[in-house]
Design an enzyme around this catalytic site. Structure first.
Site, PDB file in Angstrom:
ATOM      1  N   HIS A  54       0.854  -1.187   0.000  1.00 59.15           N
ATOM      2  CA  HIS A  54       0.000   0.000   0.000  1.00 59.15           C
ATOM      3  C   HIS A  54       0.890   1.238   0.000  1.00 59.15           C
ATOM      4  O   HIS A  54       2.101   1.129   0.228  1.00 59.15           O
ATOM      5  CB  HIS A  54      -0.873   0.027   1.267  1.00 59.15           C
ATOM      6  CG  HIS A  54      -0.054   0.145   2.516  1.00 59.15           C
ATOM      7  ND1 HIS A  54       0.473  -0.954   3.171  1.00 59.15           N
ATOM      8  CD2 HIS A  54       0.377   1.233   3.217  1.00 59.15           C
ATOM      9  CE1 HIS A  54       1.175  -0.548   4.210  1.00 59.15           C
ATOM     10  NE2 HIS A  54       1.143   0.778   4.263  1.00 59.15           N
ATOM     11  N   HIS A 136       5.480   6.675  -1.416  1.00 61.59           N
ATOM     12  CA  HIS A 136       6.329   5.499  -1.591  1.00 61.59           C
ATOM     13  C   HIS A 136       5.558   4.254  -1.160  1.00 61.59           C
ATOM     14  O   HIS A 136       4.721   4.322  -0.245  1.00 61.59           O
ATOM     15  CB  HIS A 136       7.608   5.614  -0.758  1.00 61.59           C
ATOM     16  CG  HIS A 136       7.347   5.580   0.711  1.00 61.59           C
ATOM     17  ND1 HIS A 136       6.955   6.689   1.426  1.00 61.59           N
ATOM     18  CD2 HIS A 136       7.373   4.560   1.606  1.00 61.59           C
ATOM     19  CE1 HIS A 136       6.764   6.361   2.685  1.00 61.59           C
ATOM     20  NE2 HIS A 136       7.004   5.063   2.832  1.00 61.59           N
TER      21      HIS A 136
HETATM   22  O1  3AM Z   1       4.044   2.771   4.303  1.00 62.96           O
HETATM   23  P1  3AM Z   1       5.277   2.690   5.144  1.00 62.96           P
HETATM   24  O2  3AM Z   1       5.926   1.357   5.112  1.00 62.96           O
HETATM   25  O3  3AM Z   1       6.227   3.812   4.941  1.00 62.96           O
HETATM   26  O4  3AM Z   1       6.084   1.939   8.702  1.00 62.96           O
HETATM   27  C1  3AM Z   1       4.686   1.950   8.764  1.00 62.96           C
HETATM   28  C2  3AM Z   1       4.051   1.996   7.412  1.00 62.96           C
HETATM   29  O5  3AM Z   1       4.760   2.929   6.618  1.00 62.96           O
HETATM   30  C3  3AM Z   1       4.202   3.269   9.330  1.00 62.96           C
HETATM   31  O6  3AM Z   1       2.853   3.323   8.948  1.00 62.96           O
HETATM   32  C4  3AM Z   1       2.697   2.607   7.739  1.00 62.96           C
HETATM   33  C5  3AM Z   1       1.564   1.614   7.884  1.00 62.96           C
HETATM   34  O7  3AM Z   1       1.866   0.723   8.930  1.00 62.96           O
HETATM   35  N1  3AM Z   1       4.334   3.374  10.761  1.00 62.96           N
HETATM   36  C6  3AM Z   1       4.195   2.388  11.666  1.00 62.96           C
HETATM   37  N2  3AM Z   1       4.412   2.873  12.894  1.00 62.96           N
HETATM   38  C7  3AM Z   1       4.689   4.193  12.756  1.00 62.96           C
HETATM   39  C8  3AM Z   1       4.996   5.235  13.658  1.00 62.96           C
HETATM   40  N3  3AM Z   1       5.048   5.049  14.972  1.00 62.96           N
HETATM   41  C9  3AM Z   1       4.643   4.500  11.389  1.00 62.96           C
HETATM   42  N4  3AM Z   1       4.870   5.741  10.908  1.00 62.96           N
HETATM   43  C10 3AM Z   1       5.160   6.694  11.829  1.00 62.96           C
HETATM   44  N5  3AM Z   1       5.223   6.461  13.147  1.00 62.96           N
END
Ligand code: 3AM
Length: 187
Positions: A54, A136
């Site tokens: 996603h 991304h």
């Molecule tokens: O889409 P990406 O992979 O960049 O890394 C997690 C993922 O990002 C991010 O939220 C998205 C959906 O899970 N994520 C998880 N914990 C987080 C946090 N504490 C976070 N982003 C910011 N702070």
């Protein structure tokens, strides 16, 4: 009426959910996305499960029912037209150790959507990420090396909605559940 947990009817006040807004691919796009995995063989990390791919629009954190309701009401008011995202680049972020698929050009409606998400968060007393939005799609976590190729065949993804997604960490890994979708609409 005040919430009394023992009566079991206080979901809105009691239960916290880890949520995020995302662009959520359909099955056809997921099949095409899986084709990029072959380019990451030397990166040394763990591929994201195809069904979990996603693009995060806004990570909301662990929110209570009232905040979720507030966010859903804010999402109801977002007016952004559908758009096509040309995914054409692989990238590597060394510190979070992720390899991602992204776009050289971010369409204006996507910037507008991400900005609307930040406003929605602020209106619901949440603190949005201060960093500028960078579209991304994480393909690999715990990556040790960047991919050899950065410019890749373009995947044209036509996006007509956005989703509120629940993130649930289980023993077998993270599980995502789409809770609700909103169509993108022209003003
Ligand atoms: O889409 P990406 O992979 O960049 O890394 C997690 C993922 O990002 C991010 O939220 C998205 C959906 O899970 N994520 C998880 N914990 C987080 C946090 N504490 C976070 N982003 C910011 N702070």
């Amino acid at each position: 009426m005040p919430c009394r947990a023992r009566f079991g009817n206080c979901m809105a006040e009691q239960e916290r959910q880890r949520l995020f807004f995302a662009l959520w691919p359909d099955e056809g796009v997921r099949r095409q996305l899986a084709g990029y995995f072959a380019l990451l063989e030397g990166c040394g990390g763990r591929l994201v499960a195809v069904e979990n791919l996603h693009i995060t629009l806004a990570f909301l954190g662990s929110v209570d029912g009232g905040t979720r309701q507030c966010l859903e009401q804010a999402a109801d008011k977002i007016v952004t037209p559908p758009f096509t995202l040309q995914l054409d680049q692989l990238g590597f972020w060394r510190r979070p150790q992720v390899v991602w698929l992204g776009a050289e050009d971010t369409p204006a409606p996507l910037h507008a959507l991400a900005a609307a998400m930040k406003r929605a968060m602020v209106s619901c007393d949440l603190e949005p990420d201060e960093r500028p939005f960078q579209a991304h799609m994480t393909l690999m976590r715990k990556a040790r090396r960047p991919p050899i190729r950065t410019s890749v065949d373009t995947l044209s993804w036509h996006i007509e909605d956005f989703a509120l997604v629940l993130s649930d960490t289980r023993s077998g890994g993270v599980h995502y559940e789409v809770l609700r979708r909103w169509p993108l609409i022209s003003a």
